[in-house]
Design a protein around this motif. Structure first.
Motif, PDB file in Angstrom:
ATOM      1  N   ILE A 138       0.317   2.539 -12.919  1.00 13.83           N
ATOM      2  CA  ILE A 138      -0.048   4.064 -12.715  1.00 13.83           C
ATOM      3  C   ILE A 138      -0.744   4.764 -13.673  1.00 13.83           C
ATOM      4  CG2 ILE A 138      -0.723   5.845 -10.377  1.00 13.83           C
ATOM      5  CD1 ILE A 138       0.217   3.566  -9.059  1.00 13.83           C
ATOM      6  N   ARG A 139       0.534   5.530 -13.841  1.00 19.18           N
ATOM      7  CA  ARG A 139       0.908   6.847 -14.917  1.00 19.18           C
ATOM      8  C   ARG A 139       0.152   6.260 -16.346  1.00 19.18           C
ATOM      9  NH1 ARG A 139       5.905   6.307 -18.009  1.00 19.18           N
ATOM     10  NH2 ARG A 139       5.247   8.115 -19.601  1.00 19.18           N
ATOM     11  N   ALA A 140       0.389   4.504 -16.650  1.00 21.55           N
ATOM     12  CA  ALA A 140      -0.450   4.711 -17.941  1.00 21.55           C
ATOM     13  C   ALA A 140      -1.579   4.159 -17.970  1.00 21.55           C
ATOM     14  CB  ALA A 140       0.442   2.743 -18.592  1.00 21.55           C
ATOM     15  N   VAL A 141      -2.326   4.137 -16.651  1.00 19.49           N
ATOM     16  CA  VAL A 141      -4.252   4.675 -16.512  1.00 19.49           C
ATOM     17  C   VAL A 141      -4.341   5.746 -16.208  1.00 19.49           C
ATOM     18  CG1 VAL A 141      -5.653   3.788 -15.188  1.00 19.49           C
ATOM     19  CG2 VAL A 141      -4.744   1.990 -15.752  1.00 19.49           C
ATOM     20  N   ALA A 142      -3.688   6.575 -15.677  1.00 21.53           N
ATOM     21  CA  ALA A 142      -3.677   8.265 -15.088  1.00 21.53           C
ATOM     22  C   ALA A 142      -3.905   8.517 -17.020  1.00 21.53           C
ATOM     23  CB  ALA A 142      -3.242   8.913 -14.511  1.00 21.53           C
ATOM     24  N   ARG A 143      -2.805   8.726 -17.653  1.00 22.79           N
ATOM     25  CA  ARG A 143      -2.258   9.449 -18.998  1.00 22.79           C
ATOM     26  C   ARG A 143      -3.857   9.115 -19.947  1.00 22.79           C
ATOM     27  NH1 ARG A 143       0.232  10.703 -16.187  1.00 22.79           N
ATOM     28  NH2 ARG A 143       2.684  11.259 -16.392  1.00 22.79           N
ATOM     29  N   ASN A 144      -4.519   7.412 -20.042  1.00 29.62           N
ATOM     30  CA  ASN A 144      -4.884   6.479 -21.128  1.00 29.62           C
ATOM     31  C   ASN A 144      -6.734   7.812 -20.534  1.00 29.62           C
ATOM     32  OD1 ASN A 144      -3.452   5.633 -22.924  1.00 29.62           O
ATOM     33  ND2 ASN A 144      -3.492   4.323 -21.835  1.00 29.62           N
TER      34      ASN A 144
ATOM     35  N   GLU B 226     -11.252  13.096 -15.633  1.00 29.14           N
ATOM     36  CA  GLU B 226     -10.484  13.408 -14.567  1.00 29.14           C
ATOM     37  C   GLU B 226      -9.476  12.501 -13.415  1.00 29.14           C
ATOM     38  OE1 GLU B 226     -11.820  15.584 -10.004  1.00 29.14           O
ATOM     39  OE2 GLU B 226     -13.124  16.183 -11.699  1.00 29.14           O
ATOM     40  N   VAL B 227      -8.455  12.639 -13.105  1.00 30.29           N
ATOM     41  CA  VAL B 227      -8.003  11.671 -12.496  1.00 30.29           C
ATOM     42  C   VAL B 227      -6.750  12.026 -11.816  1.00 30.29           C
ATOM     43  CG1 VAL B 227      -6.716  11.014 -14.348  1.00 30.29           C
ATOM     44  CG2 VAL B 227      -6.841   8.942 -12.425  1.00 30.29           C
ATOM     45  N   GLU B 228      -7.126  11.700 -10.211  1.00 33.23           N
ATOM     46  CA  GLU B 228      -5.807  12.050  -9.256  1.00 33.23           C
ATOM     47  C   GLU B 228      -4.166  11.335  -9.788  1.00 33.23           C
ATOM     48  OE1 GLU B 228      -7.404  13.693  -6.044  1.00 33.23           O
ATOM     49  OE2 GLU B 228      -5.054  12.957  -4.738  1.00 33.23           O
ATOM     50  N   GLU B 229      -3.917  11.439  -9.820  1.00 33.64           N
ATOM     51  CA  GLU B 229      -2.338  10.055 -10.167  1.00 33.64           C
ATOM     52  C   GLU B 229      -1.788  10.196  -9.289  1.00 33.64           C
ATOM     53  OE1 GLU B 229       0.296   9.911 -13.436  1.00 33.64           O
ATOM     54  OE2 GLU B 229       2.126   8.665 -12.481  1.00 33.64           O
ATOM     55  N   ARG B 230      -1.328   9.434  -8.106  1.00 33.84           N
ATOM     56  CA  ARG B 230      -0.807   9.241  -6.647  1.00 33.84           C
ATOM     57  C   ARG B 230       0.594   8.203  -6.859  1.00 33.84           C
ATOM     58  NH1 ARG B 230      -6.243   8.928  -2.730  1.00 33.84           N
ATOM     59  NH2 ARG B 230      -6.435  10.817  -3.304  1.00 33.84           N
ATOM     60  N   GLU B 231       1.576   8.721  -5.799  1.00 31.24           N
ATOM     61  CA  GLU B 231       2.985   7.644  -5.934  1.00 31.24           C
ATOM     62  C   GLU B 231       2.101   6.274  -5.627  1.00 31.24           C
ATOM     63  OE1 GLU B 231       5.462   7.893  -6.771  1.00 31.24           O
ATOM     64  OE2 GLU B 231       6.299   6.000  -6.405  1.00 31.24           O
ATOM     65  N   ASP B 232       1.318   6.250  -4.693  1.00 28.43           N
ATOM     66  CA  ASP B 232       0.719   4.603  -4.488  1.00 28.43           C
ATOM     67  C   ASP B 232      -0.575   4.240  -5.243  1.00 28.43           C
ATOM     68  OD1 ASP B 232      -0.594   5.697  -2.486  1.00 28.43           O
ATOM     69  OD2 ASP B 232       0.045   4.326  -1.315  1.00 28.43           O
ATOM     70  N   GLY B 233      -0.561   5.181  -5.918  1.00 26.91           N
ATOM     71  CA  GLY B 233      -2.916   4.735  -6.166  1.00 26.91           C
ATOM     72  C   GLY B 233      -3.182   5.203  -7.188  1.00 26.91           C
ATOM     73  N   LEU B 234      -4.573   5.925  -7.337  1.00 28.43           N
ATOM     74  CA  LEU B 234      -5.534   6.398  -7.866  1.00 28.43           C
ATOM     75  C   LEU B 234      -6.475   6.447  -7.605  1.00 28.43           C
ATOM     76  CD1 LEU B 234      -4.139   3.840 -11.556  1.00 28.43           C
ATOM     77  CD2 LEU B 234      -4.584   6.282 -11.127  1.00 28.43           C
ATOM     78  N   LYS B 235      -6.734   8.276  -7.691  1.00 32.26           N
ATOM     79  CA  LYS B 235      -8.828   8.759  -7.233  1.00 32.26           C
ATOM     80  C   LYS B 235      -9.335   9.311  -8.464  1.00 32.26           C
ATOM     81  CE  LYS B 235     -11.146  10.934  -4.229  1.00 32.26           C
ATOM     82  NZ  LYS B 235     -11.573  11.439  -3.068  1.00 32.26           N
ATOM     83  N   ILE B 236      -9.890   7.867  -8.960  1.00 32.11           N
ATOM     84  CA  ILE B 236     -11.137   8.844  -9.664  1.00 32.11           C
ATOM     85  C   ILE B 236     -12.300   8.748 -10.170  1.00 32.11           C
ATOM     86  CG2 ILE B 236     -11.366   7.213 -12.032  1.00 32.11           C
ATOM     87  CD1 ILE B 236      -9.236   5.640 -11.520  1.00 32.11           C
TER      88      ILE B 236
ATOM     89  N   GLY C 281     -16.090   8.837  -9.804  1.00 28.95           N
ATOM     90  CA  GLY C 281     -17.486   8.569 -10.857  1.00 28.95           C
ATOM     91  C   GLY C 281     -18.568   9.746 -11.746  1.00 28.95           C
ATOM     92  N   GLY C 282     -18.916   9.031 -12.330  1.00 30.99           N
ATOM     93  CA  GLY C 282     -19.965  10.151 -12.683  1.00 30.99           C
ATOM     94  C   GLY C 282     -20.046  10.460 -13.894  1.00 30.99           C
ATOM     95  N   GLN C 283     -18.307  10.479 -14.524  1.00 26.37           N
ATOM     96  CA  GLN C 283     -18.257  10.824 -15.761  1.00 26.37           C
ATOM     97  C   GLN C 283     -18.191  10.550 -17.207  1.00 26.37           C
ATOM     98  OE1 GLN C 283     -14.041  12.110 -15.454  1.00 26.37           O
ATOM     99  NE2 GLN C 283     -13.996  10.902 -14.158  1.00 26.37           N
ATOM    100  N   LYS C 284     -18.415  11.121 -18.140  1.00 25.94           N
ATOM    101  CA  LYS C 284     -18.589  10.728 -19.507  1.00 25.94           C
ATOM    102  C   LYS C 284     -16.882  11.253 -20.460  1.00 25.94           C
ATOM    103  CE  LYS C 284     -23.208  11.623 -21.313  1.00 25.94           C
ATOM    104  NZ  LYS C 284     -24.267  12.462 -19.975  1.00 25.94           N
ATOM    105  N   LEU C 285     -16.595   9.653 -20.932  1.00 25.45           N
ATOM    106  CA  LEU C 285     -15.405   9.678 -21.618  1.00 25.45           C
ATOM    107  C   LEU C 285     -15.335   9.919 -22.856  1.00 25.45           C
ATOM    108  CD1 LEU C 285     -13.788   6.351 -20.244  1.00 25.45           C
ATOM    109  CD2 LEU C 285     -14.091   8.867 -19.384  1.00 25.45           C
ATOM    110  N   ARG C 286     -14.505  10.533 -24.160  1.00 28.07           N
ATOM    111  CA  ARG C 286     -14.871  10.441 -24.927  1.00 28.07           C
ATOM    112  C   ARG C 286     -13.602   9.336 -25.792  1.00 28.07           C
ATOM    113  NH1 ARG C 286     -12.340  15.993 -24.054  1.00 28.07           N
ATOM    114  NH2 ARG C 286     -10.273  15.940 -24.451  1.00 28.07           N
ATOM    115  N   GLY C 287     -13.837   9.328 -26.872  1.00 27.97           N
ATOM    116  CA  GLY C 287     -13.288   7.967 -27.356  1.00 27.97           C
ATOM    117  C   GLY C 287     -12.040   9.046 -28.065  1.00 27.97           C
ATOM    118  N   ALA C 288     -10.829   7.880 -28.055  1.00 32.67           N
ATOM    119  CA  ALA C 288      -9.263   8.948 -28.102  1.00 32.67           C
ATOM    120  C   ALA C 288      -8.120   7.467 -28.364  1.00 32.67           C
ATOM    121  CB  ALA C 288      -8.588   9.700 -26.641  1.00 32.67           C
TER     122      ALA C 288
END
Ligand code: S3P
Length: 430
Positions: free
Chosen positions: A348-354, A361-371, A373-380
Motif C-alpha cells: 500500500i505504501r510502496a504504491v502510494a509513494r511511487n 493524487e492518491v489517498e493512502e488508507r490503512e487497508d487500501g487506496l483511493k486513486i 482517474g483522469g490523471q496524467k503521470l510524469r516519468g519519475a
C-alpha cells in the motif's frame, strides 16, 4: 542480488503481440513439494522460472531430494513421505510460499529443521502457520513470537479442526500438507475463498480430499504418487501485460496456455467490467487446473472498486491495477486490503509513494487506496522497495507517462518473472 540495478522505461504508443508465459508460481511450488514426498519421479514442464520456486527446489535438495532440469522440465525423484534431516538451514530466500507451505510438510517429519529467509521474508508474519501447526503437535519456535527464522521440530501430529482467521491460501495449503501426516481427519475452514491449488495438487498426486463450500478435509496417512504435468502460464505475470494493453485503445495481445483456474481469473472479469475486450478460447484441463488462450483488445478503461472477496482474489494483481488507476476514467478504490502491508513490501505504501513520485493524487488508507482517474503521470524515479511486483507494476505505469521512468531495483523481477522487461520491450510500439 544487486538491488541497485535500474531499468529505464520510455513511453510507448501501443502494445501488440502473442506470447506464452513461464509456469504459475503457486502451482510450481506445490507440485515440487508434493513431488518430493510422492513415490516415483515427478516431471514438471514449464516450471516457474522465478527465483522463488528455485528457493523451493534448493530447500528440497537440502532435505535430500534429488532433482534435475532436463529438456526444459524439472524431474524430481520423490522420497515417498520421509525427507532427510537437513545438514544446514533451509534458505527460503524471498519466498513466503516456500517457508509457509514447506513448514506444513516439515511439521510431519521426525526431525528438526530451521527455515530462514532474506531481509524482507525475515519481517513477514509466521504466527498464522505456527499457531495451527503447533495445535497439531509440531514444536515451532520463531523470533519475536512469529518472525523467521523458524525452527520446526516435527512428528506425532494430530488432526485439527481449524477456522482460518486470515484469508491465506499459503496457510490453508500448509495445514493440508501437515494433514497428510496427522492422525485423523484435518478440517480447514476459510471465511473467504482463496486459490485452491493446494487442494487440486493433492488430488493430482492421488490424495483424497473433500471440499464442501468453504471447508476442506483431508485424512492423514495417505500416500502420494508421482505425476507428469505441464504447468500453465502464470496469470499474475500475465496481469502486467493485460494492464499494459489496457493503457492503449488499439492494443492487441494474445497469451496462450494461461492458467484459468476460477480462483485466479478474477482479473479478467474485472478488466471486462472496466471496458477491456477479452475473449477466451481453447480451454483445457490438466490435473484439475484449467488453462486457455486469452485475447485482449484495448479500449478506454473505466474505474472500479475492489473490496471484500474480490480483494482476496486479486491480491497479487492489485499493485499493477493501482499503478494504472490514474489512467482510468473513474479511478480505482481498493478496500479490505490490509494483507498488502505484509507482502514482499508494504505494497500500500510502496504504491502510494511511487504514484506520488509520478505526480499522481492518491489517498493512502490503512487497508487500501483511493486513486482518482483522469490523471496524467510524469516519468519519475521509482523505488521497487525490493519487491518484484512493485518493480513490474511501475514499469507498466511508465508506458503512458510523460518522459522517462527509472525503476530502481528492477532486477527484483527475477523473484517471479526474470524475462519480464525483455518480453515487455518486445511487445511495445513506439
Ligand atoms: C499464494 C497465496 C497468496 C499470494 C502469494 C501466493 C499461494 O498469499 O499473495 O503470492 O501460492 O498460495 P497469502 O496466502 O499470504 O494470501
Amino acid at each position: 542480488m544487486n538491488t541497485d540495478s535500474t531499468v529505464v522505461i520510455r513511453p510507448a504508443r501501443n502494445l501488440a503481440g502473442s506470447l506464452g508465459l513461464p509456469g504459475d508460481k503457486s502451482i510450481s511450488h506445490r507440485y515440487a513439494m508434493l513431488g518430493a514426498i510422492a513415490q516415483g519421479a515427478t516431471k514438471l514442464r514449464n516450471f516457474s522460472s522465478g527465483a522463488d520456486c528455485a528457493s523451493t527446489l534448493g530447500c528440497l535438495k537440502t532435505l535430500g531430494v534429488e532433482w534435475e532440469r532436463t529438456d526444459g522440465a524439472v524431474v524430481i525423484q520423490g522420497l515417498g513421505t520421509k525427507l532427510r534431516p537437513p545438514a544446514s538451514a533451509l534458505d527460503c530466500g524471498n519466498s513466503g510460499s516456500t517457508m509457509r507451505m514447506l513448514s506444513g510438510i516439515l511439521a510431519g517429519q521426525e526431525f528438526a529443521s530451521e527455515l530462514m529467509g532474506d531481509e524482507s521474508l525475515s519481517e513477514r508474519p509466521m504466527a498464522r502457520i505456527i499457531t495451527p501447526l503447533a495445535a497439531m503437535g509440531a514444536r515451532i519456535t520463531a523470533r519475536d513470537g512469529g518472525r523467521p527464522p523458524l525452527r520446526v521440530a516435527g512428528g506425532g501430529l494430530k488432526a485439527i479442526d481449524y477456522q482460518m482467521p486470515v484469508a491465506s491460501a499459503q496457510v490453508k495449503t500448509s495445514l493440508l500438507f501437515a494433514g497428510l501426516f496427522a492422525e485423523g481427519e484435518t478440517r480447514v475452514e476459510e471465511r473467504v475463498r482463496t486459490r485452491d491449488h493446494g487442494e487440486l495438487a493433492l488430488r493430482a498426486f492421488g490424495a483424497e480430499i473433500r471440499r464442501q463450500k468453504n471447508e476442506v478435509r483431508i485424512a492423514g496417512g495417505q500416500k502420494l504418487r508421482a505425476i507428469e504435468a505441464t504447468i500453465p502460464g502464470d496469470p499474475s505475470s500475465a496481469a502486467f501485460f493485460f494492464c499494459a494493453a489496457a493503457l492503449f485503445p488499439d492494443s492487441k495481445l494474445m497469451i496462450g496456455q494461461l492458467l484459468m483456474n476460477p480462483t485466479r481469473a478474477r482479473l479478467l472479469d474485472l478488466l471486462i467490467s472496466m471496458g477491456l475486450g477479452i475473449s477466451i478460447t481453447q480451454l483445457e484441463e490438466e490435473h484439475g487446473e484449467l488453462r486457455g488462450t486469452v485475447q485482449v483488445e484495448g479500449r478506454s478503461l473505466q474505474g472500479t472498486t475492489i473490496a471484500g472477496a474480490d480483494t482476496a482474489a486479486l491480491i497479487d494483481e492489485i499493485p499493477v491495477l493501482a499503478a494504472i488507476a490514474p489512467y482510468t476514467t473513474g479511478g480505482i478504490e481498493i478496500r479490505d486490503a490490509r494483507e498488502l502491508r505484509v507482502k514482499e513490501s508494504d505494497r500500500i505504501r510502496a504504491v502510494a509513494r511511487n504514484l506520488q513520485a509520478m505526480g499522481a493524487e492518491v489517498e493512502e488508507r490503512e487497508d487500501g487506496l483511493k486513486i482518482p482517474g483522469g490523471q496524467k503521470l510524469r516519468g519519475a524515479e521509482i523505488d521497487s522497495f525490493g519487491d518484484h511486483r512493485i518493480a513490474m507494476a511501475f514499469a507498466v505505469a511508465g508506458l503512458r507517462a510523460e518522459g522517462e521512468t527509472t525503476i530502481r531495483g528492477a532486477d527484483r523481477a527475477v523473484i517471479s518473472f526474470p524475462a519480464f522487461f525483455e518480453i515487455l520491450e518486445s511487445l511495445l510500439e513506439r
